[in-house]
Design an enzyme around this catalytic site. Structure first.
Site, PDB file in Angstrom:
ATOM      1  N   ARG A  15       0.838  -1.200   0.000  1.00 34.69           N
ATOM      2  CA  ARG A  15       0.000   0.000   0.000  1.00 34.69           C
ATOM      3  C   ARG A  15       0.877   1.256   0.000  1.00 34.69           C
ATOM      4  NH1 ARG A  15      -3.534  -1.410   5.191  1.00 34.69           N
ATOM      5  NH2 ARG A  15      -1.530  -2.364   5.694  1.00 34.69           N
ATOM      6  N   LYS A  75       2.337   1.728   7.219  1.00 31.03           N
ATOM      7  CA  LYS A  75       2.712   0.873   8.351  1.00 31.03           C
ATOM      8  C   LYS A  75       3.581   1.630   9.347  1.00 31.03           C
ATOM      9  CE  LYS A  75       1.686  -2.823   8.768  1.00 31.03           C
ATOM     10  NZ  LYS A  75       0.396  -3.369   9.302  1.00 31.03           N
ATOM     11  N   TYR A  94      -0.255   4.307  10.674  1.00 33.43           N
ATOM     12  CA  TYR A  94      -0.607   3.316  11.696  1.00 33.43           C
ATOM     13  C   TYR A  94       0.611   3.128  12.593  1.00 33.43           C
ATOM     14  CZ  TYR A  94      -4.813   1.725   9.190  1.00 33.43           C
ATOM     15  OH  TYR A  94      -6.041   1.650   8.587  1.00 33.43           O
ATOM     16  N   HIS A  96       0.220   1.412  16.252  1.00 36.07           N
ATOM     17  CA  HIS A  96       0.006   0.253  17.150  1.00 36.07           C
ATOM     18  C   HIS A  96       1.087   0.172  18.217  1.00 36.07           C
ATOM     19  CE1 HIS A  96      -3.364  -1.234  14.810  1.00 36.07           C
ATOM     20  NE2 HIS A  96      -2.650  -1.072  13.721  1.00 36.07           N
ATOM     21  N   GLU A 118      -4.853   4.671  14.035  1.00 34.08           N
ATOM     22  CA  GLU A 118      -5.783   3.745  14.687  1.00 34.08           C
ATOM     23  C   GLU A 118      -6.397   4.269  15.988  1.00 34.08           C
ATOM     24  OE1 GLU A 118      -2.519   3.242  14.511  1.00 34.08           O
ATOM     25  OE2 GLU A 118      -1.784   2.776  16.507  1.00 34.08           O
ATOM     26  N   ASP A 270      -4.583 -11.027  14.090  1.00 30.67           N
ATOM     27  CA  ASP A 270      -3.664  -9.927  14.441  1.00 30.67           C
ATOM     28  C   ASP A 270      -3.753  -9.572  15.918  1.00 30.67           C
ATOM     29  OD1 ASP A 270      -6.207  -8.836  14.195  1.00 30.67           O
ATOM     30  OD2 ASP A 270      -5.482  -6.932  13.398  1.00 30.67           O
TER      31      ASP A 270
HETATM   32  N1  LIG Z   1      -6.309 -10.118   9.720  1.00 31.30           N
HETATM   33  C1  LIG Z   1      -6.453  -8.901   9.226  1.00 31.30           C
HETATM   34  O1  LIG Z   1      -5.885  -8.553   8.193  1.00 31.30           O
HETATM   35  C2  LIG Z   1      -7.351  -7.914   9.928  1.00 31.30           C
HETATM   36  C3  LIG Z   1      -7.753  -6.732   9.281  1.00 31.30           C
HETATM   37  C4  LIG Z   1      -8.644  -5.879   9.949  1.00 31.30           C
HETATM   38  C5  LIG Z   1      -9.092  -6.196  11.234  1.00 31.30           C
HETATM   39  N2  LIG Z   1      -8.627  -7.356  11.836  1.00 31.30           N
HETATM   40  C6  LIG Z   1      -9.081  -7.785  13.191  1.00 31.30           C
HETATM   41  O2  LIG Z   1     -10.402  -8.258  13.137  1.00 31.30           O
HETATM   42  C7  LIG Z   1     -10.942  -8.226  14.471  1.00 31.30           C
HETATM   43  C8  LIG Z   1     -12.340  -7.607  14.453  1.00 31.30           C
HETATM   44  O3  LIG Z   1     -12.223  -6.223  14.121  1.00 31.30           O
HETATM   45  P1  LIG Z   1     -13.498  -5.271  14.018  1.00 31.30           P
HETATM   46  O4  LIG Z   1     -13.033  -3.994  13.426  1.00 31.30           O
HETATM   47  O5  LIG Z   1     -14.630  -5.987  13.392  1.00 31.30           O
HETATM   48  O6  LIG Z   1     -13.839  -5.045  15.560  1.00 31.30           O
HETATM   49  P2  LIG Z   1     -15.252  -4.536  16.149  1.00 31.30           P
HETATM   50  O7  LIG Z   1     -14.942  -3.963  17.494  1.00 31.30           O
HETATM   51  O8  LIG Z   1     -15.974  -3.710  15.155  1.00 31.30           O
HETATM   52  O9  LIG Z   1     -16.096  -5.894  16.348  1.00 31.30           O
HETATM   53  C9  LIG Z   1     -15.760  -6.887  17.255  1.00 31.30           C
HETATM   54  C10 LIG Z   1     -17.025  -7.564  17.710  1.00 31.30           C
HETATM   55  O10 LIG Z   1     -16.662  -8.730  18.482  1.00 31.30           O
HETATM   56  C11 LIG Z   1     -17.671  -8.883  19.469  1.00 31.30           C
HETATM   57  N3  LIG Z   1     -17.218  -9.820  20.516  1.00 31.30           N
HETATM   58  C12 LIG Z   1     -16.327  -9.623  21.513  1.00 31.30           C
HETATM   59  N4  LIG Z   1     -16.174 -10.747  22.234  1.00 31.30           N
HETATM   60  C13 LIG Z   1     -16.974 -11.682  21.679  1.00 31.30           C
HETATM   61  C14 LIG Z   1     -17.277 -13.044  21.963  1.00 31.30           C
HETATM   62  N5  LIG Z   1     -16.706 -13.685  22.990  1.00 31.30           N
HETATM   63  N6  LIG Z   1     -18.163 -13.711  21.156  1.00 31.30           N
HETATM   64  C15 LIG Z   1     -18.744 -13.088  20.115  1.00 31.30           C
HETATM   65  N7  LIG Z   1     -18.509 -11.792  19.817  1.00 31.30           N
HETATM   66  C16 LIG Z   1     -17.643 -11.102  20.577  1.00 31.30           C
HETATM   67  C17 LIG Z   1     -17.927  -7.459  19.943  1.00 31.30           C
HETATM   68  O11 LIG Z   1     -19.163  -7.342  20.643  1.00 31.30           O
HETATM   69  C18 LIG Z   1     -17.915  -6.704  18.619  1.00 31.30           C
HETATM   70  O12 LIG Z   1     -19.208  -6.584  18.053  1.00 31.30           O
HETATM   71  C19 LIG Z   1      -9.920  -7.435  15.291  1.00 31.30           C
HETATM   72  O13 LIG Z   1      -9.107  -8.347  15.986  1.00 31.30           O
HETATM   73  C20 LIG Z   1      -9.122  -6.713  14.241  1.00 31.30           C
HETATM   74  O14 LIG Z   1      -7.817  -6.379  14.696  1.00 31.30           O
HETATM   75  C21 LIG Z   1      -7.779  -8.198  11.200  1.00 31.30           C
END
Ligand SMILES: NC(=O)c1ccc[n+]([C@@H]2O[C@H](COP(=O)([O-])OP(=O)(O)OC[C@H]3O[C@@H](n4cnc5c(N)ncnc54)[C@H](O)[C@@H]3O)[C@@H](O)[C@H]2O)c1
Length: 371
Positions: A15, A75, A94, A96, A118, A270
């Protein structure tokens, strides 16, 4: 203002922090934009497009950094980039930091003003510069999951929508936030049978309202998770507990209950991952098998679609970049307390409480610096 856009140097990061359209906006407002040669290539933006937008191209990375007042990145800065930063410069990217003590200390030593994408907040709640990447990852999760269900990938050989006379696949999304909603929406669009589990009733209400019952919403309990494990062809992990590692919601023992060739996509990898058997993978080798279950655990999913991700990210960052360039960091943050929440480090001091607490450092509140 002198604005610099260096080429990202983190492994497999394609990116770029500013598109040619963004450069055009800034140049049109009287700023000088210097783009490191080749910075946009990975995202499909050639040097010529930046030149046509009025930006300067610079091949020498030292000059790109040295002459800048405002540095735009994607990054967190790598050690050699931290060494290039100096007092009086503003870095917007970003960061972190709460998980990175050496980086935090390096930025403090640089004397620069460091604003993190973030931690910027929005008046309506949420994290507006994190959401675009969660949207991308959520949508990709279904694409990745559908591909992983193919026989050649180790999957059960199941087509998500089924065909007339053959039932569609069952998709369960754990966590109905930004990632989860986008994943569920994609899976619905492809014709799968979709269930979303969340711990938050208001969140489940929103989804139920928004999708008019077309996806099932279920309160996340041990029972609900066990049922999901038994019934699903594809499970997408999308939970987030702010400030904490992801809870391990599916244990190794539970894999024995899953159908052979079913798929786990752990987007929360992550934050450590929400399945016990998850370990981070890369786009080069995104999946592996445990007990006959395909695991997809890529930690930087948006990197695979660098062009879309760059456009989504820069759409969200550009208004903030414009404010920084037009007013300088102090006035831009003073005018917008949600933007001020992005200030993490300034002239050797940590200005974000969670980062200071993580490393036992003093915190100078951003508000006291900007008045
Ligand atoms: N792998 C990647 O490339 C990548 C990219 C973007 C985001 N992410 C990750 O994805 C994850 C989700 O991000 P997001 O932006 O959707 O967060 P978000 O805060 O919008 O949503 C998270 C949801 O999880 C729910 N939750 C918490 N504990 C729970 C449980 N025990 N059971 C069921 N639901 C539960 C919360 O109520 C919330 O609605 C984060 O860890 C983020 O870092 C990863």
């Amino acid at each position: 203002m002198q604005i610099a856009v260096p080429k990202e140097i983190k492994n497999h990061e394609y990116r770029v922090a500013l598109t040619p359209s963004g450069a055009r906006e800034l140049v049109g407002r009287g700023h000088t934009v210097t783009v490191q040669a080749g910075a946009g290539e990975g995202a499909g933006f050639p040097d010529a497009a930046y030149e046509a937008a009025g930006a300067r191209l610079e091949a020498d990375v030292t000059s790109v950094w040295r002459e800048a007042e405002l540095i735009l990145k994607v990054k967190e800065p790598q050690p050699e980039e931290v060494a290039r930063l100096s007092k009086g410069q503003t870095l917007f990217t970003y960061l972190h930091l709460a998980a990175e003590e050496p980086l935090t200390r390096g930025l403090m030593e640089s004397g620069a003003t460091c604003i993190a994408y973030e931690t910027i907040t929005a008046p309506q709640g949420g994290l507006p510069l994190l959401a675009p990447m969660s949207t991308v990852a959520g949508r990709m999760a279904v694409q990745a999951g559908a591909h992983s269900l193919e026989k050649a990938q180790g999957g059960a050989g199941v087509l998500l929508p089924g065909v007339p006379g053959v039932a569609p696949a069952r998709v369960t999304v754990i966590g109905g936030g930004v990632v989860g909603e986008n994943a569920a929406r994609m899976a619905l669009g492809l014709g799968a049978e979709v269930t979303v589990l969340d711990k938050s009733i208001p969140r489940l209400e929103t989804l139920d309202d928004r999708y008019q019952g077309r996806m099932k919403t279920v309160f996340s309990t041990a029972d609900a998770l066990e049922e999901a494990v038994r019934e699903s062809d594809l499970i997408i992990g999308a939970v987030l507990v702010p400030g904490a590692a992801a809870p391990k919601l599916i244990t190794r023992a539970m894999l024995a209950e899953m159908k052979p060739g079913s798929v786990l996509v752990d987007v929360a990898i992550d934050q450590g991952g929400c399945f016990e058997t998850s370990r981070p993978t890369t786009h080069a080798e995104p999946t592996y098998l445990v007990d006959g279950v395909v695991h997809y655990c890529v930690a930087n999913m948006p990197g695979a679609v660098a062009r879309t991700s760059t456009q989504a990210l820069t759409n969200a960052t550009l208004p903030f970049v414009t404010a920084l360039a037009d007013k300088g960091w102090k006035q831009a943050l003073a005018d917008d307390r949600h933007f001020a929440a992005g200030l993490n480090v300034h002239e050797g001091q940590v200005t974000y409480r969670a980062v200071a607490d993580a490393f036992g450092l003093d915190c100078v509140e951003a508000a006291t610096l900007i008045g």
